[in-house]
Design a protein around this motif. Sequence first.
Motif, PDB file in Angstrom:
ATOM      1  N   ARG A  89       9.159 -20.873  17.617  1.00  0.00           N
ATOM      2  CA  ARG A  89      10.092 -21.984  17.856  1.00  0.00           C
ATOM      3  C   ARG A  89      11.539 -21.575  17.574  1.00  0.00           C
ATOM      4  NH1 ARG A  89       6.645 -27.119  15.464  1.00  0.00           N
ATOM      5  NH2 ARG A  89       4.689 -26.454  16.403  1.00  0.00           N
ATOM      6  N   GLY A  90      11.768 -20.267  17.416  1.00  0.00           N
ATOM      7  CA  GLY A  90      13.121 -19.780  17.196  1.00  0.00           C
ATOM      8  C   GLY A  90      13.582 -19.820  15.753  1.00  0.00           C
ATOM      9  N   LEU A  91      12.679 -20.113  14.824  1.00  0.00           N
ATOM     10  CA  LEU A  91      13.077 -20.235  13.426  1.00  0.00           C
ATOM     11  C   LEU A  91      13.419 -18.883  12.814  1.00  0.00           C
ATOM     12  CD1 LEU A  91      10.580 -22.968  12.185  1.00  0.00           C
ATOM     13  CD2 LEU A  91      12.808 -23.221  13.299  1.00  0.00           C
ATOM     14  N   GLY A  92      12.655 -17.847  13.135  1.00  0.00           N
ATOM     15  CA  GLY A  92      12.978 -16.504  12.653  1.00  0.00           C
ATOM     16  C   GLY A  92      14.341 -16.059  13.162  1.00  0.00           C
ATOM     17  N   ASP A  93      14.623 -16.347  14.435  1.00  0.00           N
ATOM     18  CA  ASP A  93      15.942 -16.027  14.999  1.00  0.00           C
ATOM     19  C   ASP A  93      17.047 -16.759  14.243  1.00  0.00           C
ATOM     20  OD1 ASP A  93      15.927 -14.162  17.193  1.00  0.00           O
ATOM     21  OD2 ASP A  93      14.842 -15.640  18.376  1.00  0.00           O
ATOM     22  N   ALA A  94      16.826 -18.029  13.939  1.00  0.00           N
ATOM     23  CA  ALA A  94      17.837 -18.816  13.231  1.00  0.00           C
ATOM     24  C   ALA A  94      18.082 -18.276  11.831  1.00  0.00           C
ATOM     25  CB  ALA A  94      17.411 -20.284  13.173  1.00  0.00           C
ATOM     26  N   VAL A  95      17.015 -17.928  11.117  1.00  0.00           N
ATOM     27  CA  VAL A  95      17.154 -17.388   9.761  1.00  0.00           C
ATOM     28  C   VAL A  95      17.886 -16.056   9.798  1.00  0.00           C
ATOM     29  CG1 VAL A  95      15.865 -16.405   7.815  1.00  0.00           C
ATOM     30  CG2 VAL A  95      15.184 -18.613   8.767  1.00  0.00           C
ATOM     31  N   LEU A  96      17.404 -15.127  10.615  1.00  0.00           N
ATOM     32  CA  LEU A  96      18.032 -13.806  10.670  1.00  0.00           C
ATOM     33  C   LEU A  96      19.461 -13.897  11.184  1.00  0.00           C
ATOM     34  CD1 LEU A  96      17.696 -10.792  10.170  1.00  0.00           C
ATOM     35  CD2 LEU A  96      16.727 -10.585  12.478  1.00  0.00           C
ATOM     36  N   GLY A  97      19.694 -14.717  12.174  1.00  0.00           N
ATOM     37  CA  GLY A  97      21.053 -14.900  12.689  1.00  0.00           C
ATOM     38  C   GLY A  97      22.011 -15.407  11.627  1.00  0.00           C
ATOM     39  N   SER A  98      21.554 -16.334  10.804  1.00  0.00           N
ATOM     40  CA  SER A  98      22.389 -16.867   9.726  1.00  0.00           C
ATOM     41  C   SER A  98      22.696 -15.795   8.681  1.00  0.00           C
ATOM     42  CB  SER A  98      21.681 -18.059   9.076  1.00  0.00           C
ATOM     43  OG  SER A  98      22.429 -18.552   7.990  1.00  0.00           O
ATOM     44  N   LEU A  99      21.688 -15.023   8.317  1.00  0.00           N
ATOM     45  CA  LEU A  99      21.900 -13.958   7.322  1.00  0.00           C
ATOM     46  C   LEU A  99      22.860 -12.901   7.848  1.00  0.00           C
ATOM     47  CD1 LEU A  99      18.216 -13.508   6.074  1.00  0.00           C
ATOM     48  CD2 LEU A  99      20.087 -14.708   4.895  1.00  0.00           C
ATOM     49  N   LEU A 100      22.683 -12.492   9.099  1.00  0.00           N
ATOM     50  CA  LEU A 100      23.569 -11.473   9.669  1.00  0.00           C
ATOM     51  C   LEU A 100      24.982 -12.002   9.855  1.00  0.00           C
ATOM     52  CD1 LEU A 100      21.140  -9.814  12.250  1.00  0.00           C
ATOM     53  CD2 LEU A 100      21.840  -8.949   9.999  1.00  0.00           C
ATOM     54  N   ALA A 101      25.126 -13.276  10.182  1.00  0.00           N
ATOM     55  CA  ALA A 101      26.459 -13.867  10.296  1.00  0.00           C
ATOM     56  C   ALA A 101      27.186 -13.819   8.950  1.00  0.00           C
ATOM     57  CB  ALA A 101      26.360 -15.306  10.799  1.00  0.00           C
TER      58      ALA A 101
END
Length: 147
Positions: A89-101
């Motif tokens: 559901r894109g949750l891993g993308d959201a978590v990793l994207g936030s950390l990398l940002a």
Amino acid sequence: MIRSIKISNEYLLVERAPAAADYVHLRAAAGLTPRRLDQAVPALAGSWKAVHIRHVATGETVAMGRVIGDGGWYFHVVDMAVLPAHQRRGLGDAVLGSLLAAIREQAPENAYVNLLADVPGRRLYERHGFRETAPDSIGMALTGDGL
């Protein structure tokens, strides 16, 4: 101030570590090596950055990730986990994207970001630009009886 970001009508990304009990539960339920509460408390406190995702309808913590590091140049992504019922559901993308940002915004130039990629997460990490380092370097560990 702790920010919460609406990802969808179902999910809210919270820019802080999950509660220690939620961390322990999520690790085990997502298939990561189980940890105890007495391990979780100092681990979470030692995070450089941590986020988690809550399911709006239930309030349950369903995903998480964190970064450990020295804040100068070295950052290691750890504890990436999504409950099986909430995967794809894109949750891993959201978590990793936030950390990398956060790393991009706060780290000095030429920061080094790494992680150990288990098979299920490799495509996610590759989408975010991570590449295998072998044969130049390989992950190694000292665990259990070796300590």
